[in-house]
Design an enzyme around this catalytic site. Structure first.
Site, short mmCIF file in Angstrom:
data_model
loop_
_atom_site.label_atom_id
_atom_site.label_comp_id
_atom_site.label_asym_id
_atom_site.label_seq_id
_atom_site.Cartn_x
_atom_site.Cartn_y
_atom_site.Cartn_z
CG ASN A 1 -6.37 -0.71 0.57
OD1 ASN A 1 -5.22 -0.68 0.13
ND2 ASN A 1 -6.97 -1.83 0.89
CG HIS A 2 -5.61 6.50 3.37
ND1 HIS A 2 -5.48 7.69 4.04
CD2 HIS A 2 -5.14 5.54 4.21
CE1 HIS A 2 -4.94 7.47 5.23
NE2 HIS A 2 -4.72 6.18 5.35
CB THR A 3 -11.24 6.59 -0.49
OG1 THR A 3 -11.99 6.45 -1.68
CG2 THR A 3 -11.18 8.05 -0.08
CG MET A 4 -6.49 5.67 -4.18
SD MET A 4 -5.23 4.85 -5.15
CE MET A 4 -5.94 3.24 -5.37
CB THR B 1 -5.51 9.93 -0.16
OG1 THR B 1 -4.47 10.80 0.26
CG2 THR B 1 -5.43 9.64 -1.65
#
Length: 190
Positions: free
Chosen positions: A64-67, A72
């Site tokens: 889950n790459h940061t949003m 990202t």
């Protein structure tokens, strides 16, 4: 399956099975539990008597790459190149938490379970479903993203099964009641 998992952050209950016709099922931990890095301290907990079909995947936090950032791109992973603090590497992704699978759950072919999801006892996950949210006990879900299709039993029967917790009975009691469990004869179970 319990006997081939050695990651201390993966717990598998008795009699849970994984079928894999493409790869060695003993490689479940390596091939099916993805982006599961010790730095996150997240866990995969799978209950007793679960049936997991070929290709089912459990995707953890690091997928889950940061949003919350403007980009990202996982800059913290390349801390040396960008002069960042190695201690901040987990800022590259959004932590969603553990994956918890109840007892007597059937996970269909190539289903994907995302981080932070809890699947209730007796649930069925359809083939190639992508489970992004919690699944209620004794509920059948399918699709992308997975949505409830229907309940397996009436609320009363589901509550009786949850209360009974047959999966925690001694081996002898389970063996004695298999004919009634298989026939759906809740009233005959001793």
């Amino acid at each position: 399956m319990k006997n081939v998992v050695d990651d201390p952050n993966i717990e598998v209950g008795d009699y849970t099975m994984y079928n894999d016709f493409a790869d060695n099922p003993c490689d479940f931990q390596k091939n099916n539990v993805l982006y599961h890095y010790p730095i996150n301290h997240d866990r995969l907990v799978i209950g007793k008597f679960c049936s997991i079909a070929c290709g089912a995947k459990f995707l953890f936090t690091s997928a889950n790459h940061t949003m919350r950032a403007l980009s990202t791109y996982p800059f913290p992973l390349f801390f040396e190149e960008w002069g960042l603090d190695k201690a901040d590497v987990t800022q590259a992704w959004d932590n969603k938490g553990d994956i918890v699978v109840g007892n007597d759950v059937w996970i269909g072919y190539e289903a994907v379970i995302l981080a932070g999801v809890t699947i209730g006892d007796g649930a069925i996950i359809g083939a190639r479903a992508m489970v992004t949210k919690d699944v209620e006990p004794y509920t059948i879900v399918g699709g992308v993203p997975a949505k409830p299709i229907r309940r397996r039993f009436s609320d009363e029967t589901a509550a009786q099964l949850e209360s009974m917790q047959w999966w925690n009975w001694p081996h002898e009691r389970i063996a004695r009641n298999i004919p009634y469990i298989q026939a759906g004869q809740l009233d005959r179970i001793e």
